[in-house]
Design a protein around this motif. Sequence first.
Motif, PDB file in Angstrom:
ATOM      1  N   GLN A  16      35.610  43.009 -16.674  1.00 33.61           N
ATOM      2  CA  GLN A  16      35.388  42.190 -17.851  1.00 33.61           C
ATOM      3  C   GLN A  16      36.702  41.486 -18.188  1.00 33.61           C
TER       4      GLN A  16
ATOM      5  N   ARG B 231      36.725  33.901 -25.292  1.00 39.46           N
ATOM      6  CA  ARG B 231      36.824  33.516 -23.889  1.00 39.46           C
ATOM      7  C   ARG B 231      38.303  33.403 -23.496  1.00 39.46           C
TER       8      ARG B 231
ATOM      9  N   ALA C  55      34.384  40.267 -28.650  1.00 40.64           N
ATOM     10  CA  ALA C  55      33.391  40.253 -27.574  1.00 40.64           C
ATOM     11  C   ALA C  55      33.045  38.843 -27.126  1.00 40.64           C
ATOM     12  N   ASP C  56      33.107  37.862 -28.047  1.00 45.75           N
ATOM     13  CA  ASP C  56      32.744  36.500 -27.690  1.00 45.75           C
ATOM     14  C   ASP C  56      33.956  35.615 -27.416  1.00 45.75           C
TER      15      ASP C  56
ATOM     16  N   ARG D   6      23.938  46.345 -16.087  1.00 44.34           N
ATOM     17  CA  ARG D   6      24.742  45.297 -16.716  1.00 44.34           C
ATOM     18  C   ARG D   6      23.806  44.289 -17.369  1.00 44.34           C
ATOM     19  N   HIS D   7      24.168  43.835 -18.559  1.00 39.86           N
ATOM     20  CA  HIS D   7      23.350  42.877 -19.286  1.00 39.86           C
ATOM     21  C   HIS D   7      24.184  41.691 -19.773  1.00 39.86           C
ATOM     22  N   ASP D   8      25.437  41.592 -19.275  1.00 39.59           N
ATOM     23  CA  ASP D   8      26.301  40.513 -19.736  1.00 39.59           C
ATOM     24  C   ASP D   8      25.910  39.189 -19.069  1.00 39.59           C
ATOM     25  N   GLU D   9      26.161  38.101 -19.745  1.00 38.20           N
ATOM     26  CA  GLU D   9      25.926  36.753 -19.225  1.00 38.20           C
ATOM     27  C   GLU D   9      27.139  35.897 -19.543  1.00 38.20           C
ATOM     28  N   GLU D  10      27.343  34.890 -18.730  1.00 38.29           N
ATOM     29  CA  GLU D  10      28.438  33.954 -18.991  1.00 38.29           C
ATOM     30  C   GLU D  10      27.958  32.547 -18.700  1.00 38.29           C
TER      31      GLU D  10
ATOM     32  N   ARG E 244      37.793  39.791 -20.573  1.00 40.69           N
ATOM     33  CA  ARG E 244      38.357  39.888 -21.926  1.00 40.69           C
ATOM     34  C   ARG E 244      39.194  41.147 -22.120  1.00 40.69           C
TER      35      ARG E 244
END
Length: 426
Positions: A154, A137, A134-135, A194-198, A156
Motif C-alpha cells: 500500500q 494519494r 486513507a484517501d 483485497r477490496h482496494d481500488e485505485e 500510502r
Amino acid sequence: MGTHVIKMPDIGEGIAEVELSQWHVKVGDLVVEDQVLADVMTDKAMVDIPSPVHGKVIALGGQPGEVMAVGSVLISIEVEGAGNLKESAAPAPVAAKEPPAAAKVEAAVESKPAAAAAPRPAPVCQGPMVAREADERPLASPAVRKHALDLGIQLRLVRGTGPAGRVLHEDLEAYLAQGQSNASAPATAAYAQRHDEEQIQVIGMRRKIAQRMQDATQRAAHFSYVEEIDVTAIEELRAHLNEKHGASRGKLTLLPFLVRALVVALRDFPQMNARYDDEAQVITRLGAVHVGVATQSDVGLMVPVVRHAEARSLWDSAAEISRLANAARNGKASRDELSGSTITLTSLGALGGIVSTPVLNLPEVAIVGVNKIVERPMVVKGQVVIRKMMNLSSSFDHRVVDGMDAALFIQAIRGLIEQPATLFVE
C-alpha cells in the motif's frame, strides 16, 4: 509579506499551451528556490517547472490534466518583504528528473523490462512507514505505482525520500526488506482478500500516447508481416567486434546492425522511407534515413530519432542510440530529438515474444518490430543444427505500401542480416 505570482513559462518553439501533468507541492508547503513545483507536458516531452523564489504556496493555478495557456497563472507563493510583489514567468523549464535505476529500461535487444518480475505477496509487517489518510494519494511516478502493486504494498504506508516526499523505487525495496525481517507475520496473510481500488487519471505522457495510438489505428490501414531470421552469423560477428573493439569503441548491441540493414535495404525500397500526408494526399519519399528507436521511459513510450543513419558507422549509430535512449528515459530529450523520423525500429528486447503487431508511428508508412532471440534446432544442408533465430514483426500502411513490396523489403533485410558481410559491401 508579499505575493509572488508565477506564470506558465514560454517553453519555446511556438507552443501556446501545455498540459499540467503533476503538482509536486500543495497549498501550505514551504518551497525553496529551484525546487520543482510541477511537471508540464508538451506535444512530446515532459518538463519540470522550478521555483524562482523561497516562500509558502498559497494558491495553485490548475489541476492535473488541465491544459493551460502560456502566460496563465501557474502558482502563487507568499514571500518575505515586498521585493517580489509582481507577476513573473517561472525560470526556464528543466528536464524531468532521472528515474531511479530500477525503473530504467534498456532500448536494446538485450533489454529486460521491469514487468517481467512476478508479483510478490503483500508484506504484512511495516518497514519505513508514514501516516497518511486513507484517501491521500502519495507522490509517485506511474512506474513506482505499478512496482508497488506488483509487490502488494500500500503506497500510502511508505515513507518517500524523494523531493517533496515522492516515493521512489528504493523506498519500496526498503519497506519490503524491513517487512520481510519480521518473523511474526502470519503465513496466511498472502491469501487475505483485497477490496482496494485505485483510479488513475489518463493525463500527461500517457494521454499523448493514447491519442497517438488511437489516431494511428483509425487513420492508417495497418497490415503486418512476420518473418524469421537466422541471426547466428551476425551474433558471432557482434561478439567478435565487441571482444576486439569493445574496450576502445564501446559495446555493440544488435540494434546498430538492424539500423544498418534498414539503411541498405531502403536503397532498393525507397517507398518505405516515406511520410504520408493523408489530408493533402501527398507521399513524401526521403533520401535521408532518420530512424526512430522506440524507447520505454518512466513516463511512457518515446521515439527518439537517430538522424542521418545512412551516414553513420556501427559504433556511431550505437553511441547515438545510447545517448538518445538515456535522454528519453531521463526526460531530457528535446523536441527536435523526438520528432522527424522517417521509419521506426521497435524492440521489446528479451521479453519480445515470438510475434507482435506494432502500431505505425504516423505519418510514417513502415515500422520494423524485433522479437526475442531464441536457440532452436534447424535443418541446414540436411543436418539438424542449433541456430539462433529471431522474428521480425513489421507493420505497414496499406494505403501506401503493397503487400508484395512489404514482403520483399523484409526479405531484403533478412538476407543482409543472415549474410552480415553484405551490410558493408558497396
